[in-house]
Design an enzyme around this catalytic site. Structure first.
Site, mmCIF file in Angstrom:
data_model
loop_
_atom_site.group_PDB
_atom_site.id
_atom_site.type_symbol
_atom_site.label_atom_id
_atom_site.label_comp_id
_atom_site.label_asym_id
_atom_site.label_seq_id
_atom_site.Cartn_x
_atom_site.Cartn_y
_atom_site.Cartn_z
ATOM 1 N N TRP A 39 -4.589 2.391 7.567
ATOM 2 C CA TRP A 39 -3.898 2.707 5.853
ATOM 3 C C TRP A 39 -4.050 1.367 4.953
ATOM 4 O O TRP A 39 -4.002 0.544 5.799
ATOM 5 C CB TRP A 39 -2.295 3.231 5.176
ATOM 6 C CG TRP A 39 -1.531 2.689 3.999
ATOM 7 C CD1 TRP A 39 -2.117 3.386 2.673
ATOM 8 C CD2 TRP A 39 -1.495 1.870 3.450
ATOM 9 N NE1 TRP A 39 -1.535 2.853 2.044
ATOM 10 C CE2 TRP A 39 -1.255 1.379 2.395
ATOM 11 C CE3 TRP A 39 -0.149 0.555 4.155
ATOM 12 C CZ2 TRP A 39 -0.595 0.902 1.048
ATOM 13 C CZ3 TRP A 39 -0.459 -0.464 3.533
ATOM 14 C CH2 TRP A 39 0.576 -0.703 2.001
ATOM 15 N N HIS A 79 3.767 9.961 -1.202
ATOM 16 C CA HIS A 79 2.494 9.024 -2.037
ATOM 17 C C HIS A 79 1.622 10.251 -3.203
ATOM 18 O O HIS A 79 0.784 10.614 -2.901
ATOM 19 C CB HIS A 79 1.170 9.207 -0.706
ATOM 20 C CG HIS A 79 1.559 8.174 0.241
ATOM 21 N ND1 HIS A 79 0.722 7.431 0.797
ATOM 22 C CD2 HIS A 79 3.010 6.901 -0.029
ATOM 23 C CE1 HIS A 79 1.660 6.451 1.772
ATOM 24 N NE2 HIS A 79 2.326 6.199 1.388
ATOM 25 N N ASP A 112 7.365 5.975 -4.619
ATOM 26 C CA ASP A 112 7.783 5.818 -3.043
ATOM 27 C C ASP A 112 8.558 4.667 -2.304
ATOM 28 O O ASP A 112 8.246 3.696 -1.016
ATOM 29 C CB ASP A 112 6.242 5.879 -2.875
ATOM 30 C CG ASP A 112 5.831 5.236 -0.781
ATOM 31 O OD1 ASP A 112 4.963 4.218 0.036
ATOM 32 O OD2 ASP A 112 6.721 5.942 -0.343
ATOM 33 N N ASP A 141 1.754 11.431 3.367
ATOM 34 C CA ASP A 141 2.252 10.834 3.134
ATOM 35 C C ASP A 141 3.369 11.407 2.083
ATOM 36 O O ASP A 141 2.895 11.478 0.833
ATOM 37 C CB ASP A 141 2.330 9.716 3.528
ATOM 38 C CG ASP A 141 4.023 8.709 2.885
ATOM 39 O OD1 ASP A 141 3.421 7.944 3.926
ATOM 40 O OD2 ASP A 141 4.367 9.333 2.403
ATOM 41 N N LYS A 189 -2.626 6.936 -0.498
ATOM 42 C CA LYS A 189 -1.488 7.461 -1.375
ATOM 43 C C LYS A 189 -2.062 7.670 -2.827
ATOM 44 O O LYS A 189 -3.594 6.946 -3.003
ATOM 45 C CB LYS A 189 -1.729 4.925 -0.815
ATOM 46 C CG LYS A 189 -0.050 5.043 -1.680
ATOM 47 C CD LYS A 189 0.043 3.828 -1.519
ATOM 48 C CE LYS A 189 2.245 3.096 -1.353
ATOM 49 N NZ LYS A 189 2.615 1.784 -1.041
ATOM 50 N N HIS A 238 3.622 11.913 7.514
ATOM 51 C CA HIS A 238 4.627 10.570 7.059
ATOM 52 C C HIS A 238 5.175 11.338 6.269
ATOM 53 O O HIS A 238 4.985 11.585 5.221
ATOM 54 C CB HIS A 238 3.678 9.918 6.936
ATOM 55 C CG HIS A 238 3.220 8.811 7.404
ATOM 56 N ND1 HIS A 238 2.391 7.482 6.964
ATOM 57 C CD2 HIS A 238 2.972 8.154 9.130
ATOM 58 C CE1 HIS A 238 1.977 6.605 8.417
ATOM 59 N NE2 HIS A 238 2.380 7.392 9.372
ATOM 60 N N ASP A 286 10.385 5.159 0.464
ATOM 61 C CA ASP A 286 10.582 5.339 1.918
ATOM 62 C C ASP A 286 12.066 5.507 2.070
ATOM 63 O O ASP A 286 12.451 4.995 2.781
ATOM 64 C CB ASP A 286 9.777 4.017 2.211
ATOM 65 C CG ASP A 286 8.168 4.089 2.422
ATOM 66 O OD1 ASP A 286 7.723 3.145 1.712
ATOM 67 O OD2 ASP A 286 7.459 5.166 2.589
ATOM 68 N N ASP A 338 7.673 8.295 8.428
ATOM 69 C CA ASP A 338 8.567 6.880 7.392
ATOM 70 C C ASP A 338 8.661 6.001 6.350
ATOM 71 O O ASP A 338 8.347 6.953 6.006
ATOM 72 C CB ASP A 338 5.916 6.652 7.110
ATOM 73 C CG ASP A 338 6.036 5.338 6.745
ATOM 74 O OD1 ASP A 338 4.469 5.505 6.053
ATOM 75 O OD2 ASP A 338 6.481 4.203 7.062
ATOM 76 N N GLU A 359 -5.072 7.579 5.499
ATOM 77 C CA GLU A 359 -3.940 7.986 4.957
ATOM 78 C C GLU A 359 -3.530 7.515 3.354
ATOM 79 O O GLU A 359 -4.023 6.680 2.951
ATOM 80 C CB GLU A 359 -2.784 6.907 5.075
ATOM 81 C CG GLU A 359 -1.316 7.257 4.895
ATOM 82 C CD GLU A 359 0.043 6.432 5.128
ATOM 83 O OE1 GLU A 359 -0.297 6.144 6.317
ATOM 84 O OE2 GLU A 359 1.295 6.881 4.681
HETATM 85 C C1 LIG Z 1 4.378 0.592 7.393
HETATM 86 C C2 LIG Z 1 3.119 2.021 7.344
HETATM 87 O O1 LIG Z 1 1.734 1.588 7.313
HETATM 88 C C3 LIG Z 1 3.603 2.431 6.370
HETATM 89 O O2 LIG Z 1 4.730 2.636 5.612
HETATM 90 C C4 LIG Z 1 2.036 3.301 5.641
HETATM 91 O O3 LIG Z 1 2.152 4.245 6.647
HETATM 92 C C5 LIG Z 1 2.605 3.405 4.706
HETATM 93 O O4 LIG Z 1 3.162 4.698 3.679
HETATM 94 C C6 LIG Z 1 2.678 2.822 3.153
HETATM 95 O O5 LIG Z 1 2.776 3.342 1.316
HETATM 96 MN MN LIG Z 2 3.355 6.147 5.151
#
Ligand SMILES: C[C@H](O)[C@H](O)[C@@H](O)C(=O)CO
Ligand SMILES: [Mn+2]
Length: 418
Positions: free
Chosen positions: A184, A261, A293, A258, A227, A285, A295, A325, A225
């Site tokens: 990513w 994303h 996003d 993800d 985004k 993810h 998390d 994630d 990955e």
């Molecule tokens: C830490 C990870 O590489 C990161 O969260 C990535 O996976 C991502 O989702 C960035 O938005």
């Molecule tokens: Mn991710």
């Protein structure tokens, strides 16, 4: 009633639908979840010359007791794993290498820097997955890496990704299960670009150079990955979903989706079946975006259940690499891992306890009344009784009792950290 008695009663309700619950539980325990190490220390890592977290991602909160050393992080992961049913994997980032205080540039990292992690994984019967770290570094400060206009910077990150795939192959060889190396990158622009194509051409060329290094898929598999945006790349991200979906399909790599994303009303559950029509494997993810996003820790919400249903309905438990994630620093981090991972497993169990073939036939017959009615009724079937029995069977705490163990660990260990 006891857990066993509850289970026997619940089992009968599912057996009415032809669901072999014992078989479901046998199958579930073989589904590994890749647990991300970076929830344990707020995505900091152990580099000697540690840098601020960058790349347009953010961790909020300052709950005391986060891990600051490899041994602390492994201890916290062990505690979480002891509360999660099944055998799983741990997902590492390159910044978690151990260099004994020596400054080792990321393009110079070697398997030996992860030897402790491999030995630990062997002791705990874990698989390991990997990620090159293309953020929190001076060579990513301007927000570009593999798509950078300066070839020398691109070459540095290409070397880092090549080194990372070799480290992952070392994991695969040592542990007997291929590591998933996921790339990513944060590359993108805050404001409207005047040229979207050139950075994407550069990214494609960089990836081609990275993957030109042949590595046996017995030991390492590759994911890319996508985004939608990051902080500071709101207007344009080079590695968009379309870019990586095309790249992955054309180059036989895993496309990694993800769940944070995409646009707020866009759901990954709706993409799984389409992606699996064109590629044998897919990576996830699983996160929880709140407004952006963000998390957040994964909860058992409709989308998580739908992701579980799509993986199970499409007979894709062995085709989808399920990674987590999220990074929440506002709560106990061991609890965060435990909540998120147990919820991911619950989602799969819920899906496996759904009469999916019958539901598919209802749809084929145009019986949308019964389809909807049953989807709703199954939400109040005694799924919890089966989950509790599964936790007891797998030797992990039943229900919220795992929280007592986290509280004791916090008192005995986390609270002692400065
Ligand atoms: C830490 C990870 O590489 C990161 O969260 C990535 O996976 C991502 O989702 C960035 O938005
Ligand atoms: Mn991710």
């Amino acid at each position: 009633m006891s857990i066993q008695e509850d289970y026997q009663t619940a089992k009968k309700q599912y057996e009415k639908w032809g669901i072999n619950v014992e078989e479901v539980l046998e199958k579930l325990q073989d589904v590994p979840i890749s647990i991300h190490c970076w929830q344990g220390d707020d995505v900091v890592g152990f580099e000697t010359n540690q840098q601020e977290l960058s790349g347009g991602i953010d961790v909020t909160g300052n709950y005391p007791g986060k891990a600051t050393t490899p041994d602390e992080l492994r201890s916290d992961l062990e505690k979480a794993l002891s509360l999660i049913p099944g055998k799983h994997r741990v997902n590492l980032h390159a910044i978690y290498g151990e260099t004994n205080g020596e400054v080792v540039e990321r393009d110079q990292l070697e398997p030996k820097h992860f030897e402790n992690w491999v030995n630990w994984a062997k002791e705990n019967e874990l698989g390991l997955d990997f990620n090159p770290t293309l953020f929190s570094h001076e060579k990513s400060d301007d927000g570009f890496t593999l798509a950078h206009p300066d070839k020398s910077i691109r070459d540095f990150w290409i070397r880092h990704c090549i080194a990372s795939r070799k480290i992952a192959a070392y994991f695969g060889k040592e542990l007997g299960t291929p590591a998933l190396t996921n790339i990513w990158i944060p590359d993108g622009y805050k404001d409207i670009p005047s040229d979207r194509l050139t950075p994407r051409k550069r990214l494609k060329e960089s990836l081609d150079e990275i993957y030109a290094v042949e590595i046996d898929e017995k030991y390492n598999e590759d994911a890319v990955e996508s985004k939608l945006f990051g902080i500071g790349s709101e207007a344009y991200v080079v590695g968009s979903h379309e870019f990586y979906m095309g790249y992955a399909l054309k180059n036989n790599k895993l496309c990694l989706l993800d769940t944070g994303h995409y646009h707020p009303t866009e759901v990954v559950s709706n993409k799984i079946s389409a992606m699996l029509l064109y590629s044998d494997k897919l990576a996830l993810h699983v996160s929880r975006p709140v407004r952006w996003d963000s998390d957040h820790v994964v909860i058992l919400d409709d989308e998580l259940r739908e992701i579980g249903l799509e993986i199970v309905r499409n007979d894709a438990l062995d085709k989808v690499s399920i990674g987590l994630d999220f990074f929440d620093a506002s709560i106990n981090r061991v609890a965060a891992w435990t909540i998120g991972t147990r919820n991911m497993i619950k989602s799969l169990l819920y899906a496996m306890l759904t009469p999916n073939e019958y539901m598919k036939q209802l749809q084929e017959d145009g019986n949308f009344t019964e389809r909807l009615a049953l989807m709703e009724e199954f939400k109040t079937y005694p799924f919890g009784a089966i989950w509790n029995y599964y936790c007891e069977k797998m030797g992990v705490p039943v229900g919220e009792t795992w929280l007592d163990e986290v509280k004791s660990y916090e008192d005995a260990v986390l609270s002692k950290r400065i």
